[in-house]
Design a protein around this motif. Sequence first.
Motif, PDB file in Angstrom:
ATOM      1  N   LEU A 233      -6.114  -1.739   8.621  1.00 20.89           N
ATOM      2  CA  LEU A 233      -5.392  -0.354   8.788  1.00 20.89           C
ATOM      3  C   LEU A 233      -4.943  -0.102   9.987  1.00 20.89           C
ATOM      4  O   LEU A 233      -5.678  -0.400  11.174  1.00 20.89           O
ATOM      5  CB  LEU A 233      -6.215   0.790   8.231  1.00 20.89           C
ATOM      6  CG  LEU A 233      -6.609   0.702   6.810  1.00 20.89           C
ATOM      7  CD1 LEU A 233      -7.532   1.894   6.383  1.00 20.89           C
ATOM      8  CD2 LEU A 233      -5.086   0.760   5.849  1.00 20.89           C
TER       9      LEU A 233
ATOM     10  N   SER B 240      -7.443  -0.063   0.142  1.00 20.57           N
ATOM     11  CA  SER B 240      -6.938  -0.645   1.570  1.00 20.57           C
ATOM     12  C   SER B 240      -7.716  -1.650   1.907  1.00 20.57           C
ATOM     13  O   SER B 240      -7.229  -2.634   2.379  1.00 20.57           O
ATOM     14  CB  SER B 240      -6.946   0.651   2.380  1.00 20.57           C
ATOM     15  OG  SER B 240      -6.550   1.775   2.073  1.00 20.57           O
TER      16      SER B 240
ATOM     17  N   ASN C 268     -10.181  -0.237  11.173  1.00 18.14           N
ATOM     18  CA  ASN C 268     -10.264   0.418   9.818  1.00 18.14           C
ATOM     19  C   ASN C 268     -10.632   2.115  10.006  1.00 18.14           C
ATOM     20  O   ASN C 268      -9.991   3.055   9.375  1.00 18.14           O
ATOM     21  CB  ASN C 268     -10.969  -0.396   8.677  1.00 18.14           C
ATOM     22  CG  ASN C 268     -10.196  -1.684   8.226  1.00 18.14           C
ATOM     23  OD1 ASN C 268      -8.891  -1.509   8.413  1.00 18.14           O
ATOM     24  ND2 ASN C 268     -10.683  -2.812   8.093  1.00 18.14           N
TER      25      ASN C 268
ATOM     26  N   THR D 250      -6.188  -5.587   2.520  1.00 13.73           N
ATOM     27  CA  THR D 250      -6.174  -5.898   3.812  1.00 13.73           C
ATOM     28  C   THR D 250      -7.026  -7.056   3.626  1.00 13.73           C
ATOM     29  O   THR D 250      -6.963  -8.284   4.647  1.00 13.73           O
ATOM     30  CB  THR D 250      -6.510  -5.035   4.951  1.00 13.73           C
ATOM     31  OG1 THR D 250      -7.931  -4.383   4.406  1.00 13.73           O
ATOM     32  CG2 THR D 250      -5.622  -4.081   5.075  1.00 13.73           C
TER      33      THR D 250
ATOM     34  N   ILE E  99       0.881   4.601   4.741  1.00  9.89           N
ATOM     35  CA  ILE E  99       0.064   3.601   5.067  1.00  9.89           C
ATOM     36  C   ILE E  99       0.344   2.398   5.830  1.00  9.89           C
ATOM     37  O   ILE E  99       1.333   1.627   5.278  1.00  9.89           O
ATOM     38  CB  ILE E  99      -1.218   3.238   4.111  1.00  9.89           C
ATOM     39  CG1 ILE E  99      -1.814   4.374   3.387  1.00  9.89           C
ATOM     40  CG2 ILE E  99      -2.278   2.240   4.720  1.00  9.89           C
ATOM     41  CD1 ILE E  99      -2.522   4.023   2.233  1.00  9.89           C
TER      42      ILE E  99
ATOM     43  N   LEU F 268       0.739  -1.316  -0.041  1.00  5.03           N
ATOM     44  CA  LEU F 268       0.067   0.157   0.134  1.00  5.03           C
ATOM     45  C   LEU F 268       0.959   1.031   0.083  1.00  5.03           C
ATOM     46  O   LEU F 268       0.469   2.198  -0.893  1.00  5.03           O
ATOM     47  CB  LEU F 268      -0.887  -0.148   1.168  1.00  5.03           C
ATOM     48  CG  LEU F 268      -2.182  -0.884   1.049  1.00  5.03           C
ATOM     49  CD1 LEU F 268      -3.063  -0.896   2.530  1.00  5.03           C
ATOM     50  CD2 LEU F 268      -3.052  -0.425   0.112  1.00  5.03           C
TER      51      LEU F 268
ATOM     52  N   VAL G 252      -6.441   8.422   2.761  1.00  4.83           N
ATOM     53  CA  VAL G 252      -6.464   6.839   2.285  1.00  4.83           C
ATOM     54  C   VAL G 252      -7.432   6.236   1.464  1.00  4.83           C
ATOM     55  O   VAL G 252      -8.618   6.728   1.652  1.00  4.83           O
ATOM     56  CB  VAL G 252      -6.627   5.867   3.715  1.00  4.83           C
ATOM     57  CG1 VAL G 252      -6.490   4.542   3.628  1.00  4.83           C
ATOM     58  CG2 VAL G 252      -5.554   6.619   4.902  1.00  4.83           C
TER      59      VAL G 252
END
Length: 393
Positions: free
Chosen positions: A271, A250, A231, A254, A70, A62, A245
């Motif tokens: 995150l 993301s 998150n 993830t 991130i 990321l 973000v």
Amino acid sequence: MTESTGSASRPITAGIVCALVGFTSSFVVILTGLTAVGASPREAASGLLSVSVTMGAGSILLASWTRIPITVAWSTPGAALLAATGVVAGGWPAAVGAFLLTGALIVLTGLVSRLGALIAAIPTAIAQAMLAGILFQLCLGPVTGMAKDPLAVAPVVVVWLLALRFSPRWASPLAFCAAAVVIAVHLARSSTSIRTDQLLPHVVVTTPTLTFGAVIGIALPLYVVTMASQNVPGVAVMKGLGYQVPWRRSMLVTGAGTVLGAPAGGHAINLAAISAALAAGPEAGPDRFRRWIASVTSGVVVIGLGLAAGAFGQLVVLAPAGVIAAVAGLALMSTLASSLTAAMATPENHLPAVLTFVTAASGIAVAGVSAAFWALIVGLIARAVLQRPSSAA
């Protein structure tokens, strides 16, 4: 020249600190949670290795992709949930199936914007009260540990308290270091042998299954806790630091990482929230456009630490009674304090939040479904019943 070199190295230094603090402050919680839902020590060590590799790879991917700092972390609240839930119908294979489902739901959240909005719509007071109730039992660890073996647990608590006073960031890592010394003394006195074959990195693949209890008792609460406690706040923390973000990317990274790591025992990655500031804040250097290097560095170091998962697992297995529970409880104290504060922030939510908290803290399992799920239901119903409609202007 020296000043320029120092500025250039600051993202790397910040990334190393981020990885060390993040890993050593909560890996015990990960092992505790995986063991609680049925993993053997070998399977739990494999799970720790799995989440270390996937979260490290997630940070590298990321940060390199977006040029934004991130940082991806494992779900510490999710591991606490597992510890509070215990073994469900179907045992460890069913728990692995629940991890897979959790990852699929996170991917789906990235693809379907309304699903993310639904999670964000859960009242903060209810979500945080549920988390506080989950954490409560684990945070009793230092107290129960002192009762079981005060000579072994007291040094850990004292080190943690002193570190909290003078260097709060390193309180949990230093508490673990104190625990490691206690364990070493214990092994020397008891002449316990260490299985050297367990110290090497190893992956134990489990064929997943799914049961109703695993879906309702693990997958759904794990998804909600990971989203609401990691998150969503993670995005908010980064926004406060001036970074936007990319939500979809993301969640896809993830979520896919969680799916890939699940068969090896990894429960969930997400995150980073609190630790995000270590890589994205001023400590990573004055140049905001180079701080992504800190997240990449953190990912590399975390993967390296994960390769020692077997050794960390052996420490947990060989520890005197109460020591590991104390370390896990101390690591979660600040999270418990933050959750309770958020849960009780508004007077109108006090009673629904308290009902949510006591239900989650009870640890009851009804119809094979964990207390976390029932806590969320109780809290939402109580809030709907007790909430007074706003009067017309």
